[in-house]
Design a protein around this motif. Structure first.
Motif, PDB file in Angstrom:
ATOM      1  N   ASP A   1      39.770  28.000  41.276  1.00 19.31           N
ATOM      2  CA  ASP A   1      39.460  27.766  39.876  1.00 19.31           C
ATOM      3  C   ASP A   1      38.112  28.364  39.491  1.00 19.31           C
ATOM      4  N   PHE A   2      37.360  28.873  40.478  1.00 20.32           N
ATOM      5  CA  PHE A   2      36.039  29.445  40.218  1.00 20.32           C
ATOM      6  C   PHE A   2      36.213  30.743  39.444  1.00 20.32           C
ATOM      7  N   ARG A   3      35.832  30.735  38.181  1.00 20.58           N
ATOM      8  CA  ARG A   3      36.028  31.913  37.342  1.00 20.58           C
ATOM      9  C   ARG A   3      35.219  31.802  36.060  1.00 20.58           C
ATOM     10  N   LEU A   4      35.074  32.926  35.369  1.00 20.82           N
ATOM     11  CA  LEU A   4      34.473  32.913  34.037  1.00 20.82           C
ATOM     12  C   LEU A   4      35.540  33.316  33.044  1.00 20.82           C
ATOM     13  N   MET A   5      35.536  32.662  31.895  1.00 23.45           N
ATOM     14  CA  MET A   5      36.480  33.054  30.852  1.00 23.45           C
ATOM     15  C   MET A   5      35.739  33.209  29.531  1.00 23.45           C
ATOM     16  N   SER A   6      36.132  34.204  28.761  1.00 19.25           N
ATOM     17  CA  SER A   6      35.535  34.393  27.444  1.00 19.25           C
ATOM     18  C   SER A   6      36.108  33.347  26.497  1.00 19.25           C
ATOM     19  N   ARG A   7      35.480  33.195  25.360  1.00 18.32           N
ATOM     20  CA  ARG A   7      35.980  32.254  24.351  1.00 18.32           C
ATOM     21  C   ARG A   7      37.412  32.623  23.958  1.00 18.32           C
ATOM     22  N   ARG A   8      37.672  33.933  23.919  1.00 18.85           N
ATOM     23  CA  ARG A   8      39.011  34.384  23.537  1.00 18.85           C
ATOM     24  C   ARG A   8      40.057  33.884  24.550  1.00 18.85           C
TER      25      ARG A   8
ATOM     26  N   LYS B   1      45.961  27.335  37.857  1.00 19.48           N
ATOM     27  CA  LYS B   1      45.940  28.720  38.331  1.00 19.48           C
ATOM     28  C   LYS B   1      47.052  29.526  37.661  1.00 19.48           C
ATOM     29  N   GLY B   2      48.196  28.881  37.515  1.00 21.58           N
ATOM     30  CA  GLY B   2      49.328  29.542  36.875  1.00 21.58           C
ATOM     31  C   GLY B   2      49.069  29.749  35.391  1.00 21.58           C
ATOM     32  N   LEU B   3      48.493  28.743  34.734  1.00 22.32           N
ATOM     33  CA  LEU B   3      48.210  28.859  33.301  1.00 22.32           C
ATOM     34  C   LEU B   3      47.196  29.974  33.050  1.00 22.32           C
ATOM     35  N   PHE B   4      46.153  30.002  33.892  1.00 19.61           N
ATOM     36  CA  PHE B   4      45.148  31.059  33.759  1.00 19.61           C
ATOM     37  C   PHE B   4      45.824  32.426  33.858  1.00 19.61           C
ATOM     38  N   ALA B   5      46.710  32.554  34.850  1.00 22.78           N
ATOM     39  CA  ALA B   5      47.354  33.841  35.086  1.00 22.78           C
ATOM     40  C   ALA B   5      48.269  34.206  33.927  1.00 22.78           C
ATOM     41  N   TRP B   6      48.888  33.192  33.338  1.00 28.03           N
ATOM     42  CA  TRP B   6      49.812  33.439  32.231  1.00 28.03           C
ATOM     43  C   TRP B   6      49.082  34.066  31.050  1.00 28.03           C
ATOM     44  N   VAL B   7      47.842  33.610  30.820  1.00 23.73           N
ATOM     45  CA  VAL B   7      47.054  34.097  29.687  1.00 23.73           C
ATOM     46  C   VAL B   7      46.755  35.587  29.832  1.00 23.73           C
ATOM     47  N   GLY B   8      46.517  36.023  31.064  1.00 21.03           N
ATOM     48  CA  GLY B   8      46.265  37.457  31.278  1.00 21.03           C
ATOM     49  C   GLY B   8      44.900  37.877  30.770  1.00 21.03           C
ATOM     50  N   MET B   9      44.824  38.920  29.925  1.00 19.39           N
ATOM     51  CA  MET B   9      43.583  39.489  29.355  1.00 19.39           C
ATOM     52  C   MET B   9      42.835  40.331  30.395  1.00 19.39           C
ATOM     53  N   PRO B  10      41.939  41.232  29.901  1.00 17.54           N
ATOM     54  CA  PRO B  10      41.200  42.105  30.824  1.00 17.54           C
ATOM     55  C   PRO B  10      40.435  41.290  31.861  1.00 17.54           C
ATOM     56  N   THR B  11      40.680  41.605  33.114  1.00 16.73           N
ATOM     57  CA  THR B  11      40.172  40.778  34.207  1.00 16.73           C
ATOM     58  C   THR B  11      39.485  41.640  35.261  1.00 16.73           C
ATOM     59  N   VAL B  12      38.373  41.165  35.799  1.00 18.52           N
ATOM     60  CA  VAL B  12      37.867  41.790  37.031  1.00 18.52           C
ATOM     61  C   VAL B  12      37.915  40.755  38.136  1.00 18.52           C
ATOM     62  N   VAL B  13      38.172  41.220  39.335  1.00 15.12           N
ATOM     63  CA  VAL B  13      38.237  40.333  40.498  1.00 15.12           C
ATOM     64  C   VAL B  13      37.045  40.646  41.388  1.00 15.12           C
ATOM     65  N   LEU B  14      36.206  39.639  41.672  1.00 17.03           N
ATOM     66  CA  LEU B  14      35.057  39.847  42.552  1.00 17.03           C
ATOM     67  C   LEU B  14      35.249  39.043  43.829  1.00 17.03           C
ATOM     68  N   PRO B  15      35.136  39.682  44.980  1.00 18.63           N
ATOM     69  CA  PRO B  15      35.257  38.928  46.227  1.00 18.63           C
ATOM     70  C   PRO B  15      33.991  38.128  46.506  1.00 18.63           C
TER      71      PRO B  15
END
Ligand code: UDP
Ligand code: MG
Length: 340
Positions: A167-174, A190-204
């Motif tokens: 669940d560790f992540r940043l999300m824009s207001r949008r 996790k599934g709901l977050f993924a459903w929303v989509g939007m431009p994403t970067v993944v940082l290890p």
């Protein structure tokens, strides 16, 4: 060219850090100690939205004091333990920031990474997803089951749920506004977050061991979360039940033909009490499994149809009446808010 939201260029923008917790009395002082320098380092305002998920160990009382000393701290107290997914939903509903970061209270997610996440957001991405490179302090069985589960889930679900992200992540207001439109009661975040989509970067990143206290999950809890994940985002198991039925029926029919043919051609009558019992129990097992799978979905539909709220707040405690809000407080919230 990347279009940047107006709010992302302002130094007056607000970052909300959401921390759901349940019985983390030992952790909270350590967490605040590490969050404060991070907040000071950010070139933006910061609010800490703590969600008390029915703690009984004095965590909330500790934070109540902090709320009065530190205007950045806000405490949302739920009326009982609703589970982390519900607590996260509550945090997201109460966060006012132009960007929102979700972090566990047990310091497994290093807060020092937040400035990097914010930088990416300023560059115009909506979601900065933190992907675990290592899972220090977790047994091989947990690592293995998590590994298998994430891969299984991305196979089964139509939208891919990124592997090894928590669940560790940043999300824009949008992204947050989009997420808030998903009104389902079964909240597999996790599934709901993924459903929303939007431009994403993944940082290890390297996941640290828990700094104190014990994990709230046991294997049964994780298993039920896994089941929730699969059934909330896919109806594939229903298809499998049908598939198993088709295969079993075909094999049964072929077996029947073989028995008749054997008797007709070679005059051999089949004796076979053990094989009969084996077949009956096998088919009985498949039937029960299929009914169980159907029941899982029927139960979900039933729970959704009740339209109960995902969580109930007992109170919202904050010391600043009006920080810069990117979202409009809801009517409900004004009723609940008890300004400290
Ligand atoms: N948590 C919560 N409600 C619960 C269980 C856990 O808010 O019913 C919080 C917990 O306090 C912590 C976060 O969720 O901040 C992650 O929990 P935990 O560390 O137990 O899970 P793990 O890291 O082992 O997946
Ligand atoms: Mg943890």
């Amino acid at each position: 060219m990347i279009r940047v939201h107006p709010a992302q260029t302002h130094s007056s923008a607000l970052l909300s850090i959401i921390i759901p917790f349940c019985n983390e009395r030992e952790m909270l002082p350590l967490l605040l100690e590490r969050l404060h320098p991070v907040a000071a380092q950010l070139a933006m305002n910061c609010e800490l939205v703590f969600v008390d998920d029915g703690s009984t160990d004095g965590s909330a009382e500790f934070l109540l004091e902090r709320v009065h000393q530190d205007e950045r701290v806000r405490l949302v107290r739920l009326s009982r333990n609703f589970g982390k997914e519900a607590a996260l939903t509550a945090g997201i509903d109460h966060a006012d920031g132009n960007a929102v970061v979700i972090i566990d209270a047990d310091l497994q997610d290093p807060p020092e990474l937040i400035p990097t996440m914010v930088e990416h957001w300023r560059d115009g991405v909506d979601v900065v997803l933190m992907q675990r490179r290592s899972r220090e302090g977790e047994g091989w069985f947990k690592r293995f089951s998590a590994y298998m589960f994430y891969r299984f889930l991305s196979r089964v679900c139509r939208q891919s749920i990124p592997v090894d992200t928590g669940d560790f992540r940043l999300m824009s207001r949008r992204a947050v506004s989009a997420l808030r439109r998903l009104g389902e009661r079964n909240r597999y975040m996790k599934g709901l977050f993924a459903w929303v989509g939007m431009p994403t970067v993944v940082l290890p990143y390297d996941r640290d061991p828990r700094a104190a206290g014990t994990t709230k999950w046991n294997y049964f809890g994780l298993l039920s979360l896994a089941l929730e994940g699969v059934t909330s985002f896919s109806t594939a198991p229903l298809r499998w039940a049908t598939g198993a039925g088709v295969i079993a029926a075909t094999l049964g029919a072929l077996f029947g033909v073989w028995i008749v043919a054997k008797a007709a051609l070679f005059g051999e009558t089949t004796s076979g009490y053990p094989s009969l019992v084996a077949i009956i129990t096998f088919l009985g097992g498949i039937q029960l499994l299929a009914i169980g799978i159907v029941g899982e979905y029927v139960g979900k539909t039933y729970m959704e149809s009740k339209q109960r709220p995902v969580y109930l707040e007992q109170e919202v405690v904050e010391s600043t009446p009006e920080p810069q809000r990117a979202s409009q407080p809801t009517q409900e919230r004004r009723e609940y808010a008890q300004l400290g």
